[in-house]
Design a protein around this motif. Sequence first.
Motif, PDB file in Angstrom:
ATOM      1  N   GLN A   2       2.369   7.967  -2.317  1.00  0.00           N
ATOM      2  CA  GLN A   2       1.450   7.774  -1.202  1.00  0.00           C
ATOM      3  C   GLN A   2       0.034   7.527  -1.705  1.00  0.00           C
ATOM      4  O   GLN A   2      -0.691   6.713  -1.150  1.00  0.00           O
ATOM      5  CB  GLN A   2       1.485   9.023  -0.285  1.00  0.00           C
ATOM      6  CG  GLN A   2       0.651   8.911   0.963  1.00  0.00           C
ATOM      7  CD  GLN A   2       1.207   7.877   1.941  1.00  0.00           C
ATOM      8  OE1 GLN A   2       2.364   7.487   1.872  1.00  0.00           O
ATOM      9  NE2 GLN A   2       0.373   7.420   2.835  1.00  0.00           N
ATOM     10  N   ILE A   4      -0.890   6.023  -4.487  1.00  0.00           N
ATOM     11  CA  ILE A   4      -1.015   4.662  -5.016  1.00  0.00           C
ATOM     12  C   ILE A   4      -1.197   3.676  -3.877  1.00  0.00           C
ATOM     13  O   ILE A   4      -2.026   2.772  -3.959  1.00  0.00           O
ATOM     14  CB  ILE A   4       0.223   4.302  -5.873  1.00  0.00           C
ATOM     15  CG1 ILE A   4       0.236   5.151  -7.144  1.00  0.00           C
ATOM     16  CG2 ILE A   4       0.216   2.821  -6.232  1.00  0.00           C
ATOM     17  CD1 ILE A   4       1.449   4.953  -8.010  1.00  0.00           C
ATOM     18  N   ARG A   5      -0.455   3.856  -2.804  1.00  0.00           N
ATOM     19  CA  ARG A   5      -0.589   2.948  -1.657  1.00  0.00           C
ATOM     20  C   ARG A   5      -1.977   3.032  -1.039  1.00  0.00           C
ATOM     21  O   ARG A   5      -2.535   2.016  -0.633  1.00  0.00           O
ATOM     22  CB  ARG A   5       0.460   3.263  -0.597  1.00  0.00           C
ATOM     23  CG  ARG A   5       1.823   2.799  -0.990  1.00  0.00           C
ATOM     24  CD  ARG A   5       2.794   3.009   0.131  1.00  0.00           C
ATOM     25  NE  ARG A   5       4.148   2.800  -0.356  1.00  0.00           N
ATOM     26  CZ  ARG A   5       5.220   3.232   0.226  1.00  0.00           C
ATOM     27  NH1 ARG A   5       5.127   3.928   1.349  1.00  0.00           N
ATOM     28  NH2 ARG A   5       6.400   2.994  -0.279  1.00  0.00           N
ATOM     29  N   ASN A   6      -2.514   4.217  -0.960  1.00  0.00           N
ATOM     30  CA  ASN A   6      -3.835   4.404  -0.364  1.00  0.00           C
ATOM     31  C   ASN A   6      -4.926   3.783  -1.245  1.00  0.00           C
ATOM     32  O   ASN A   6      -5.957   3.342  -0.735  1.00  0.00           O
ATOM     33  CB  ASN A   6      -4.142   5.881  -0.142  1.00  0.00           C
ATOM     34  CG  ASN A   6      -3.295   6.474   0.973  1.00  0.00           C
ATOM     35  OD1 ASN A   6      -2.765   5.737   1.802  1.00  0.00           O
ATOM     36  ND2 ASN A   6      -3.171   7.786   0.981  1.00  0.00           N
ATOM     37  N   ASN A   7      -4.721   3.756  -2.542  1.00  0.00           N
ATOM     38  CA  ASN A   7      -5.749   3.257  -3.468  1.00  0.00           C
ATOM     39  C   ASN A   7      -5.393   1.891  -4.068  1.00  0.00           C
ATOM     40  O   ASN A   7      -5.990   1.468  -5.047  1.00  0.00           O
ATOM     41  CB  ASN A   7      -5.967   4.264  -4.598  1.00  0.00           C
ATOM     42  CG  ASN A   7      -6.540   5.561  -4.092  1.00  0.00           C
ATOM     43  OD1 ASN A   7      -7.410   5.553  -3.232  1.00  0.00           O
ATOM     44  ND2 ASN A   7      -6.042   6.667  -4.607  1.00  0.00           N
ATOM     45  N   LEU A   8      -4.427   1.191  -3.492  1.00  0.00           N
ATOM     46  CA  LEU A   8      -3.981  -0.085  -4.021  1.00  0.00           C
ATOM     47  C   LEU A   8      -5.114  -1.104  -4.090  1.00  0.00           C
ATOM     48  O   LEU A   8      -5.271  -1.808  -5.091  1.00  0.00           O
ATOM     49  CB  LEU A   8      -2.824  -0.634  -3.180  1.00  0.00           C
ATOM     50  CG  LEU A   8      -2.162  -1.898  -3.716  1.00  0.00           C
ATOM     51  CD1 LEU A   8      -1.596  -1.640  -5.108  1.00  0.00           C
ATOM     52  CD2 LEU A   8      -1.071  -2.378  -2.784  1.00  0.00           C
ATOM     53  N   ALA A   9      -5.932  -1.180  -3.083  1.00  0.00           N
ATOM     54  CA  ALA A   9      -7.052  -2.135  -3.078  1.00  0.00           C
ATOM     55  C   ALA A   9      -8.034  -1.821  -4.205  1.00  0.00           C
ATOM     56  O   ALA A   9      -8.544  -2.725  -4.875  1.00  0.00           O
ATOM     57  CB  ALA A   9      -7.756  -2.121  -1.722  1.00  0.00           C
ATOM     58  N   THR A  10      -8.303  -0.555  -4.442  1.00  0.00           N
ATOM     59  CA  THR A  10      -9.216  -0.151  -5.511  1.00  0.00           C
ATOM     60  C   THR A  10      -8.628  -0.494  -6.876  1.00  0.00           C
ATOM     61  O   THR A  10      -9.338  -0.987  -7.760  1.00  0.00           O
ATOM     62  CB  THR A  10      -9.502   1.364  -5.422  1.00  0.00           C
ATOM     63  OG1 THR A  10     -10.003   1.668  -4.120  1.00  0.00           O
ATOM     64  CG2 THR A  10     -10.501   1.791  -6.474  1.00  0.00           C
ATOM     65  N   ILE A  11      -7.342  -0.265  -7.051  1.00  0.00           N
ATOM     66  CA  ILE A  11      -6.688  -0.569  -8.326  1.00  0.00           C
ATOM     67  C   ILE A  11      -6.700  -2.075  -8.580  1.00  0.00           C
ATOM     68  O   ILE A  11      -7.030  -2.526  -9.680  1.00  0.00           O
ATOM     69  CB  ILE A  11      -5.243  -0.007  -8.338  1.00  0.00           C
ATOM     70  CG1 ILE A  11      -5.276   1.519  -8.322  1.00  0.00           C
ATOM     71  CG2 ILE A  11      -4.476  -0.527  -9.541  1.00  0.00           C
ATOM     72  CD1 ILE A  11      -3.924   2.172  -8.096  1.00  0.00           C
ATOM     73  N   VAL A  12      -6.367  -2.862  -7.582  1.00  0.00           N
ATOM     74  CA  VAL A  12      -6.358  -4.322  -7.733  1.00  0.00           C
ATOM     75  C   VAL A  12      -7.771  -4.822  -8.056  1.00  0.00           C
ATOM     76  O   VAL A  12      -7.964  -5.663  -8.927  1.00  0.00           O
ATOM     77  CB  VAL A  12      -5.793  -5.001  -6.460  1.00  0.00           C
ATOM     78  CG1 VAL A  12      -6.031  -6.500  -6.492  1.00  0.00           C
ATOM     79  CG2 VAL A  12      -4.319  -4.694  -6.322  1.00  0.00           C
TER      80      VAL A  12
END
Length: 146
Positions: A2, A4-12
């Motif tokens: 959960q 990773i999904r919440n921070n996916l935009a930050t990681i990308v």
Amino acid sequence: MQGIRNNLATIVAGVLVVAGFVATTVFFGPWRAGTTQRLAILVHDANGRVQTLSLDQDARLAVHTDLGSNEVVVEGGTARMGQADCPHGDCLRQRAISHPGEQLVCLPHRLWVEVVAQDDAGTSVGALGTGDNAENSKRDVDLVSG
């Protein structure tokens, strides 16, 4: 999962920033580094002599050996072959050089010119010869400031 999904935009976004930095360093680093270096050319002839000229100052270097004569011209921070009495004149059609690692070659006269960082030249700029061949170099090479 959960998190990773919440921070996916930050990681990308982070991956894209790092990729952009690496790409900029790889593609533009050598060009930018070359502009701050003082560059010189080394002129190697068939007799084993090496002449050094700075790309900072316009000059003409006439090189005479038993195989023939060439003139190397330095103008506007570039070097080119100005004259040659070789049979086909292929060296006269080569483009001017100005970046470390670029070369001009006259195969019939066994003459080649390379651009190097001035610190890599190993001799003082404008030298007409080095070591034991200095007297022979002065006799066979004419340097005329442009």
